[in-house]
Design a protein around this motif. Structure first.
Motif, PDB file in Angstrom:
ATOM      1  N   LEU A 305     -10.223  15.845  -3.794  1.00 21.31           N
ATOM      2  CA  LEU A 305      -9.962  15.685  -2.048  1.00 21.31           C
ATOM      3  C   LEU A 305      -8.402  15.732  -2.332  1.00 21.31           C
ATOM      4  O   LEU A 305      -7.678  15.502  -3.394  1.00 21.31           O
ATOM      5  N   VAL A 306      -7.918  16.365  -0.602  1.00 18.83           N
ATOM      6  CA  VAL A 306      -6.322  16.837  -0.832  1.00 18.83           C
ATOM      7  C   VAL A 306      -5.230  15.600  -0.383  1.00 18.83           C
ATOM      8  O   VAL A 306      -5.878  15.192   0.597  1.00 18.83           O
ATOM      9  N   ALA A 307      -3.997  15.542  -0.389  1.00 17.51           N
ATOM     10  CA  ALA A 307      -3.730  14.456  -0.081  1.00 17.51           C
ATOM     11  C   ALA A 307      -2.997  14.503   0.695  1.00 17.51           C
ATOM     12  O   ALA A 307      -2.406  16.159   1.462  1.00 17.51           O
ATOM     13  N   GLY A 308      -3.111  13.959   1.940  1.00 17.75           N
ATOM     14  CA  GLY A 308      -2.511  14.139   3.214  1.00 17.75           C
ATOM     15  C   GLY A 308      -1.132  13.109   3.769  1.00 17.75           C
ATOM     16  O   GLY A 308      -0.573  12.929   2.722  1.00 17.75           O
ATOM     17  N   GLU A 309      -0.903  13.242   4.955  1.00 16.71           N
ATOM     18  CA  GLU A 309      -0.172  11.808   5.265  1.00 16.71           C
ATOM     19  C   GLU A 309      -0.115  10.143   4.927  1.00 16.71           C
ATOM     20  O   GLU A 309      -1.242   9.585   3.975  1.00 16.71           O
ATOM     21  N   GLN A 310       1.254  10.208   3.877  1.00 18.36           N
ATOM     22  CA  GLN A 310       1.028   8.547   3.705  1.00 18.36           C
ATOM     23  C   GLN A 310       2.780   7.682   4.479  1.00 18.36           C
ATOM     24  O   GLN A 310       3.715   8.421   4.547  1.00 18.36           O
ATOM     25  N   LEU A 311       2.180   6.201   4.355  1.00 18.76           N
ATOM     26  CA  LEU A 311       3.154   5.269   5.716  1.00 18.76           C
ATOM     27  C   LEU A 311       3.362   4.588   4.396  1.00 18.76           C
ATOM     28  O   LEU A 311       2.330   3.814   3.617  1.00 18.76           O
ATOM     29  N   PHE A 312       4.775   3.774   4.173  1.00 22.90           N
ATOM     30  CA  PHE A 312       5.060   2.870   3.467  1.00 22.90           C
ATOM     31  C   PHE A 312       5.178   1.820   4.175  1.00 22.90           C
ATOM     32  O   PHE A 312       6.827   2.158   4.894  1.00 22.90           O
ATOM     33  N   ILE A 313       4.917  -0.087   3.987  1.00 24.53           N
ATOM     34  CA  ILE A 313       5.093  -0.686   5.262  1.00 24.53           C
ATOM     35  C   ILE A 313       5.698  -1.710   3.944  1.00 24.53           C
ATOM     36  O   ILE A 313       4.565  -2.303   3.231  1.00 24.53           O
ATOM     37  N   GLY A 314       7.294  -1.544   4.121  1.00 24.90           N
ATOM     38  CA  GLY A 314       7.120  -3.536   3.644  1.00 24.90           C
ATOM     39  C   GLY A 314       7.125  -4.636   3.713  1.00 24.90           C
ATOM     40  O   GLY A 314       7.635  -4.834   5.330  1.00 24.90           O
ATOM     41  N   LEU A 315       6.965  -5.885   3.950  1.00 25.85           N
ATOM     42  CA  LEU A 315       7.018  -6.667   4.522  1.00 25.85           C
ATOM     43  C   LEU A 315       7.661  -8.086   3.370  1.00 25.85           C
ATOM     44  O   LEU A 315       8.375  -7.705   2.922  1.00 25.85           O
ATOM     45  N   ARG A 316       7.836  -9.025   4.126  1.00 32.12           N
ATOM     46  CA  ARG A 316       9.096  -9.756   4.168  1.00 32.12           C
ATOM     47  C   ARG A 316       9.111 -10.937   2.886  1.00 32.12           C
ATOM     48  O   ARG A 316       9.745 -10.845   1.706  1.00 32.12           O
ATOM     49  N   ASN A 317       7.476 -11.045   2.531  1.00 31.65           N
ATOM     50  CA  ASN A 317       7.352 -11.555   1.334  1.00 31.65           C
ATOM     51  C   ASN A 317       7.354 -10.911  -0.238  1.00 31.65           C
ATOM     52  O   ASN A 317       6.442 -11.615  -1.683  1.00 31.65           O
ATOM     53  N   GLY A 318       7.583  -9.325   0.188  1.00 24.85           N
ATOM     54  CA  GLY A 318       7.799  -8.870  -1.154  1.00 24.85           C
ATOM     55  C   GLY A 318       6.113  -7.671  -1.807  1.00 24.85           C
ATOM     56  O   GLY A 318       6.968  -7.307  -2.827  1.00 24.85           O
ATOM     57  N   PHE A 319       5.794  -7.821  -0.871  1.00 26.61           N
ATOM     58  CA  PHE A 319       4.626  -6.415  -0.887  1.00 26.61           C
ATOM     59  C   PHE A 319       4.947  -5.548  -0.627  1.00 26.61           C
ATOM     60  O   PHE A 319       5.786  -5.033   0.340  1.00 26.61           O
ATOM     61  N   GLN A 320       3.427  -4.426  -0.996  1.00 22.94           N
ATOM     62  CA  GLN A 320       4.194  -3.296  -0.022  1.00 22.94           C
ATOM     63  C   GLN A 320       3.477  -2.364  -0.099  1.00 22.94           C
ATOM     64  O   GLN A 320       2.544  -3.160  -0.274  1.00 22.94           O
ATOM     65  N   VAL A 321       2.803  -2.953   1.719  1.00 23.20           N
ATOM     66  CA  VAL A 321       1.551  -1.433   1.828  1.00 23.20           C
ATOM     67  C   VAL A 321       1.473  -0.132   1.688  1.00 23.20           C
ATOM     68  O   VAL A 321       2.384   0.426   2.331  1.00 23.20           O
ATOM     69  N   GLN A 322       1.026   0.223   1.389  1.00 17.97           N
ATOM     70  CA  GLN A 322       0.535   1.756   1.261  1.00 17.97           C
ATOM     71  C   GLN A 322      -0.805   2.417   2.707  1.00 17.97           C
ATOM     72  O   GLN A 322      -1.780   2.098   1.747  1.00 17.97           O
ATOM     73  N   VAL A 323      -0.210   3.053   3.258  1.00 17.84           N
ATOM     74  CA  VAL A 323      -1.486   3.545   4.717  1.00 17.84           C
ATOM     75  C   VAL A 323      -1.570   5.123   3.965  1.00 17.84           C
ATOM     76  O   VAL A 323      -0.493   5.636   4.118  1.00 17.84           O
ATOM     77  N   ARG A 324      -2.686   5.481   3.543  1.00 16.94           N
ATOM     78  CA  ARG A 324      -3.203   7.028   2.725  1.00 16.94           C
ATOM     79  C   ARG A 324      -3.645   8.058   3.999  1.00 16.94           C
ATOM     80  O   ARG A 324      -5.184   7.405   3.745  1.00 16.94           O
ATOM     81  N   GLU A 325      -4.466   8.910   3.455  1.00 16.42           N
ATOM     82  CA  GLU A 325      -5.581   9.158   3.687  1.00 16.42           C
ATOM     83  C   GLU A 325      -5.730  11.019   2.319  1.00 16.42           C
ATOM     84  O   GLU A 325      -4.585  11.702   1.932  1.00 16.42           O
ATOM     85  N   PHE A 326      -6.374  11.084   2.369  1.00 17.22           N
ATOM     86  CA  PHE A 326      -7.200  11.867   1.923  1.00 17.22           C
ATOM     87  C   PHE A 326      -8.564  12.657   2.212  1.00 17.22           C
ATOM     88  O   PHE A 326      -9.630  12.182   3.168  1.00 17.22           O
ATOM     89  N   TRP A 327      -8.139  14.015   2.053  1.00 17.23           N
ATOM     90  CA  TRP A 327      -9.134  15.142   2.869  1.00 17.23           C
ATOM     91  C   TRP A 327     -10.017  15.931   2.300  1.00 17.23           C
ATOM     92  O   TRP A 327      -9.791  16.118   1.026  1.00 17.23           O
ATOM     93  N   LYS A 328     -11.279  15.912   3.082  1.00 12.26           N
ATOM     94  CA  LYS A 328     -12.277  16.635   2.018  1.00 12.26           C
ATOM     95  C   LYS A 328     -12.239  18.898   2.372  1.00 12.26           C
ATOM     96  O   LYS A 328     -12.637  18.440   3.532  1.00 12.26           O
ATOM     97  N   THR A 329     -12.074  19.112   1.695  1.00 13.08           N
ATOM     98  CA  THR A 329     -12.117  20.853   2.347  1.00 13.08           C
ATOM     99  C   THR A 329     -10.626  20.698   2.405  1.00 13.08           C
ATOM    100  O   THR A 329     -10.248  22.016   2.263  1.00 13.08           O
ATOM    101  N   SER A 330     -10.713  20.594   3.692  1.00  9.38           N
ATOM    102  CA  SER A 330      -9.820  20.860   5.091  1.00  9.38           C
ATOM    103  C   SER A 330      -8.602  19.876   4.996  1.00  9.38           C
ATOM    104  O   SER A 330      -9.177  18.997   5.468  1.00  9.38           O
ATOM    105  N   ARG A 331      -7.791  20.337   5.439  1.00  6.87           N
ATOM    106  CA  ARG A 331      -6.424  19.425   6.223  1.00  6.87           C
ATOM    107  C   ARG A 331      -5.792  19.673   6.842  1.00  6.87           C
ATOM    108  O   ARG A 331      -5.145  21.047   6.897  1.00  6.87           O
ATOM    109  N   PRO A 332      -5.942  19.428   8.307  1.00  5.06           N
ATOM    110  CA  PRO A 332      -5.106  19.460   9.104  1.00  5.06           C
ATOM    111  C   PRO A 332      -3.624  19.058   9.098  1.00  5.06           C
ATOM    112  O   PRO A 332      -2.876  18.875   8.552  1.00  5.06           O
ATOM    113  N   ALA A 333      -2.760  20.027  10.129  1.00  6.49           N
ATOM    114  CA  ALA A 333      -1.614  20.123  10.191  1.00  6.49           C
ATOM    115  C   ALA A 333      -0.541  18.682  10.875  1.00  6.49           C
ATOM    116  O   ALA A 333      -1.658  18.591  11.121  1.00  6.49           O
TER     117      ALA A 333
END
Length: 333
Positions: A305-333
């Motif tokens: 799978l090919v890594a695409g866009e990623q977003l990191f969200i910091g939370l007040r309680n010290g945690f951090q969430v990552q939102v990631r996308e991974f593509w099969k074969t083709s990856r759009p712009a």
């Protein structure tokens, strides 16, 4: 003088290789390296797999760690081991370690050892399932001790909306839908949605959500990804919202997601970044204290799978969430 310096550098390089070959020059250690190809296991789990005392297993792991073949990963009070996440292709030692991995990975695991690995994963799955069975009524309250649903659900939904608007997507799978709070988003974007969960209690809550929200295009299935693979299902989008830290083998989810996706499909994940707040294990049923972004990228690469866009969200309680996308074969712009 230049030739003397070059000769000294070559000797230094050879000296650096010696601990690597010494640490890997043992059949048991090579077996351990093979077991850790994708998974992360604790000392007790590895001792169980190889039928040896914890002290003996700890010795082997420390030798391999010192040589750079393994790295420790703290999960609360327990130490787990994995292969190194970062190997520099310009360093002779790292190239050597990578070659050792590539060589041992060509040999399939013996069936008895594979069964022991499955037994450990089953123990983890039972632990997670028992937690959700006990706390189904407090699911949202327990989860929001870490992160409020909207904080990660809305960015994930926005990413999916952006992609779905450009793709001819028809089918979606959500792994671990919980109470079904994200299903209205998927139901509105896709003609057919499958929600998969191994907890009957949580599926009952998701069913209630589908009834209340009149989500008539959602099928709820009790089981695991193997259940859908056996049926021959396929999807354009696979989603896992805050699920990976609850599953026995997160790396396998990437392999299964890739197998379940159509070409051009996308696997979207929201999950915790690595943290040290051990209370999440007891209070929220977490098996893993989050993940390094490089771990997800590595597991995705193993699944082609090919890594695409990623977003990191910091939370007040010290945690951090990552939102990631991974593509099969083709990856759009």
């Amino acid at each position: 003088m230049t030739s003397l310096n070059a000769h000294a550098n070559q000797l230094a390089s050879v000296d650096a290789l010696a601990p690597i070959f010494k640490a890997s020059g043992d059949p048991l250690r090579l077996e351990i390296l093979r077991v850790l190809r994708r998974d992360t296991f604790g000392v007790l789990e590895l001792s169980q797999m190889f039928d040896m005392r914890q002290s003996g297993m700890s010795h082997h792991l420390k030798v391999m760690h010192k040589a750079g073949l393994l790295e420790p990963q703290r999960e609360g009070n327990a130490i787990f081991y994995r292969r190194p996440l970062h190997l520099d292709s310009d360093k002779l030692t790292d190239r050597t370690i990578r070659q050792i991995f590539e060589t041992v990975d060509r040999v399939p695991l013996a069936e008895p050892l594979q069964k022991k690995i499955e037994a450990v994963r089953d123990q983890r799955a039972d632990q997670s399932q028992a937690f959700f069975s006990r706390h189904a009524e407090q699911f949202r309250e327990q989860q929001e001790l870490i992160a409020a649903f909207d904080l990660y659900a809305e960015p994930t939904a926005e990413l999916i909306r952006k992609r779905a608007g450009k793709q001819d997507w028809q089918t979606a799978l959500e792994i671990g839908p919980g109470e079904g709070a994200f299903l209205p988003v998927l139901s509105g974007l896709f003609g057919h949605v499958v929600a998969l969960d191994n907890s009957r209690d949580m599926l009952a809550k998701a069913t209630r959500t589908c009834i209340d929200e009149k989500l008539n295009n959602v099928d709820l299935i009790e089981g695991v990804t193997d259940t859908l693979l056996a049926r021959g299902d396929s999807f354009d989008l696979v989603v896992a919202n805050m699920v990976l830290h609850h599953v026995p083998s997160p790396a396998d989810i990437f392999l299964d997601a890739a197998a379940l996706m159509n070409n051009g499909g996308c696997f979207v994940i929201s999950d915790l970044c690595s943290h040290d707040q051990d209370w999440a294990k007891e209070n929220c049923g977490d098996l893993w204290l989050g993940f390094e972004p490089e771990e997800l990228t590595s597991w995705a690469a193993d699944a082609d799978l090919v890594a695409g866009e990623q977003l990191f969200i910091g939370l007040r309680n010290g945690f951090q969430v990552q939102v990631r996308e991974f593509w099969k074969t083709s990856r759009p712009a």
